[in-house]
Structure formats: C-alpha cells, structure tokens
Motif scaffolding. Structure first.
Motif, PDB file in Angstrom:
ATOM      1  N   LYS A 160       0.843  -1.184   0.000  1.00 33.11           N
ATOM      2  CA  LYS A 160       0.000   0.000   0.000  1.00 33.11           C
ATOM      3  C   LYS A 160       0.884   1.241   0.000  1.00 33.11           C
ATOM      4  N   ILE A 161       0.572   2.159  -0.903  1.00 34.36           N
ATOM      5  CA  ILE A 161       1.298   3.433  -0.985  1.00 34.36           C
ATOM      6  C   ILE A 161       0.497   4.468  -0.201  1.00 34.36           C
ATOM      7  N   PHE A 162       1.122   5.064   0.809  1.00 32.34           N
ATOM      8  CA  PHE A 162       0.430   6.016   1.670  1.00 32.34           C
ATOM      9  C   PHE A 162       0.667   7.471   1.278  1.00 32.34           C
ATOM     10  N   GLN A 163       1.836   7.775   0.790  1.00 34.05           N
ATOM     11  CA  GLN A 163       2.179   9.167   0.509  1.00 34.05           C
ATOM     12  C   GLN A 163       1.694   9.574  -0.885  1.00 34.05           C
ATOM     13  N   THR A 164       1.085  10.722  -0.953  1.00 34.03           N
ATOM     14  CA  THR A 164       0.527  11.226  -2.207  1.00 34.03           C
ATOM     15  C   THR A 164       1.605  11.438  -3.260  1.00 34.03           C
ATOM     16  N   ILE A 165       2.755  11.959  -2.863  1.00 32.38           N
ATOM     17  CA  ILE A 165       3.819  12.214  -3.839  1.00 32.38           C
ATOM     18  C   ILE A 165       4.284  10.905  -4.489  1.00 32.38           C
ATOM     19  N   ASN A 166       4.301   9.827  -3.725  1.00 34.50           N
ATOM     20  CA  ASN A 166       4.693   8.537  -4.290  1.00 34.50           C
ATOM     21  C   ASN A 166       3.638   8.011  -5.252  1.00 34.50           C
ATOM     22  N   LYS A 167       2.370   8.190  -4.911  1.00 32.18           N
ATOM     23  CA  LYS A 167       1.285   7.795  -5.814  1.00 32.18           C
ATOM     24  C   LYS A 167       1.377   8.570  -7.120  1.00 32.18           C
ATOM     25  N   ASN A 168       1.601   9.875  -7.009  1.00 34.57           N
ATOM     26  CA  ASN A 168       1.708  10.722  -8.200  1.00 34.57           C
ATOM     27  C   ASN A 168       2.917  10.345  -9.050  1.00 34.57           C
ATOM     28  N   ALA A 169       4.026  10.052  -8.402  1.00 34.40           N
ATOM     29  CA  ALA A 169       5.248   9.682  -9.131  1.00 34.40           C
ATOM     30  C   ALA A 169       5.052   8.371  -9.886  1.00 34.40           C
TER      31      ALA A 169
ATOM     32  N   GLN B  97      10.782   8.026   7.761  1.00 35.12           N
ATOM     33  CA  GLN B  97      10.103   6.916   8.417  1.00 35.12           C
ATOM     34  C   GLN B  97       9.386   6.006   7.408  1.00 35.12           C
ATOM     35  N   TYR B  98       9.135   6.510   6.206  1.00 33.61           N
ATOM     36  CA  TYR B  98       8.545   5.704   5.132  1.00 33.61           C
ATOM     37  C   TYR B  98       9.638   5.269   4.147  1.00 33.61           C
ATOM     38  N   TYR B  99      10.808   4.935   4.659  1.00 31.03           N
ATOM     39  CA  TYR B  99      11.950   4.660   3.790  1.00 31.03           C
ATOM     40  C   TYR B  99      11.682   3.532   2.798  1.00 31.03           C
ATOM     41  N   LYS B 100      10.983   2.486   3.219  1.00 30.69           N
ATOM     42  CA  LYS B 100      10.731   1.364   2.319  1.00 30.69           C
ATOM     43  C   LYS B 100       9.845   1.788   1.152  1.00 30.69           C
ATOM     44  N   GLU B 101       8.768   2.480   1.454  1.00 30.83           N
ATOM     45  CA  GLU B 101       7.869   2.984   0.411  1.00 30.83           C
ATOM     46  C   GLU B 101       8.603   3.942  -0.522  1.00 30.83           C
ATOM     47  N   ASN B 102       9.424   4.813   0.040  1.00 30.15           N
ATOM     48  CA  ASN B 102      10.161   5.785  -0.771  1.00 30.15           C
ATOM     49  C   ASN B 102      11.180   5.100  -1.677  1.00 30.15           C
ATOM     50  N   LEU B 103      11.901   4.125  -1.154  1.00 28.25           N
ATOM     51  CA  LEU B 103      12.901   3.422  -1.967  1.00 28.25           C
ATOM     52  C   LEU B 103      12.252   2.610  -3.095  1.00 28.25           C
ATOM     53  N   ILE B 104      11.140   1.975  -2.799  1.00 34.58           N
ATOM     54  CA  ILE B 104      10.438   1.216  -3.838  1.00 34.58           C
ATOM     55  C   ILE B 104       9.929   2.157  -4.919  1.00 34.58           C
ATOM     56  N   THR B 105       9.370   3.294  -4.518  1.00 37.83           N
ATOM     57  CA  THR B 105       8.857   4.264  -5.493  1.00 37.83           C
ATOM     58  C   THR B 105       9.983   4.805  -6.368  1.00 37.83           C
ATOM     59  N   ILE B 106      11.095   5.180  -5.756  1.00 35.21           N
ATOM     60  CA  ILE B 106      12.230   5.702  -6.528  1.00 35.21           C
ATOM     61  C   ILE B 106      12.768   4.626  -7.469  1.00 35.21           C
ATOM     62  N   SER B 107      12.849   3.397  -6.987  1.00 35.81           N
ATOM     63  CA  SER B 107      13.342   2.303  -7.838  1.00 35.81           C
ATOM     64  C   SER B 107      12.432   2.077  -9.041  1.00 35.81           C
TER      65      SER B 107
ATOM     66  N   VAL C 267      13.304  12.443  -3.958  1.00 34.92           N
ATOM     67  CA  VAL C 267      14.485  12.368  -3.094  1.00 34.92           C
ATOM     68  C   VAL C 267      14.306  13.275  -1.874  1.00 34.92           C
ATOM     69  N   ILE C 268      13.808  14.474  -2.111  1.00 35.50           N
ATOM     70  CA  ILE C 268      13.558  15.392  -0.988  1.00 35.50           C
ATOM     71  C   ILE C 268      12.527  14.797  -0.033  1.00 35.50           C
ATOM     72  N   ASN C 269      11.467  14.214  -0.599  1.00 36.86           N
ATOM     73  CA  ASN C 269      10.444  13.580   0.227  1.00 36.86           C
ATOM     74  C   ASN C 269      11.014  12.420   1.036  1.00 36.86           C
ATOM     75  N   SER C 270      11.907  11.662   0.432  1.00 42.12           N
ATOM     76  CA  SER C 270      12.478  10.525   1.167  1.00 42.12           C
ATOM     77  C   SER C 270      13.382  10.987   2.299  1.00 42.12           C
ATOM     78  N   ILE C 271      13.975  12.159   2.157  1.00 38.57           N
ATOM     79  CA  ILE C 271      14.793  12.709   3.241  1.00 38.57           C
ATOM     80  C   ILE C 271      13.901  13.237   4.363  1.00 38.57           C
ATOM     81  N   ILE C 272      12.840  13.952   3.963  1.00 37.38           N
ATOM     82  CA  ILE C 272      11.937  14.539   4.966  1.00 37.38           C
ATOM     83  C   ILE C 272      11.140  13.452   5.691  1.00 37.38           C
TER      84      ILE C 272
END
Length: 104
Positions: free
Chosen positions: A2-11, A68-78, A60-65
């Motif tokens: 499940k993707i929780f962050q809107t920026i990740n969904k949009n990306a 705590q959602y590092y797994k979701e952020n890394l999967i989205t970036i990948s 990248v900025i979102n993953s730094i800020i």
C-alpha cells in the motif's frame, strides 16, 4: 504494498504514463517508419526527461523529509528509475530498427 504518501502515488502515475506514451510512440514509429514519429519521440524524450527529473528531485527530498517511510520511498524511486533503462533500450531499438523496410 500500500502506498500512503501522495507524492509517491503521483510519481508512480507519472512513471506509468511516461512509459505508456513512450511505448506508443515507439510502436507508432516502428509500424509506420515515419520520420514524424521519430521527431515527436525525440521531443517527447526531452520533455519527459525534464519533467521526470523534477519529479525525481521531489521524491528524493520527500524521502529525506519522510524517512520513516523509507521502504515505500525506496520502492517508489526504484520503480520510477526503471524508465531510464527502458528509454535507453527504446533508443537503441530505434537506432538499430529491426523492422526497417520489412513492413512496407
């Protein structure tokens, strides 16, 4: 997952649309062998590069800020970065053009 962050969904939406448009342009060129589709495709690659770079910087900025959602952020970036080798493969395919003079 499940993707929780809107920026990740949009990306992920942007990456999917970018992939689909690029694939449509590639197939159109390969079928028609038209230089118009080649020009449109090259212009599209430039526009997509700029737009996707801006989105990647935001990710990248979102993953730094939101570390705590590092797994979701890394999967989205990948998943977002998968468009790079796909685009390179498409460019190589257009350059080698295996369907040249076979369809017409």
């Amino acid at each position: 997952m499940k993707i929780f962050q809107t920026i990740n969904k949009n990306a992920l939406f942007i990456a999917t649309i970018s992939f689909l448009i690029g694939t449509l342009l590639l197939l159109s060129f390969l079928i028609s062998q038209s230089n118009t589709f080649l020009s449109i495709g090259l212009f599209y690659v430039l526009i997509a590069f700029v737009f996707n770079t801006i989105t990647l910087i935001g990710l990248v900025i979102n993953s730094i800020i939101n570390y705590q959602y590092y797994k979701e952020n890394l999967i989205t970036i990948s998943l977002f970065l998968l468009n790079i080798p796909i685009t390179i493969g498409y460019i190589i395919l257009v350059d080698n053009n295996p369907l040249k003079n076979t369809l017409l």
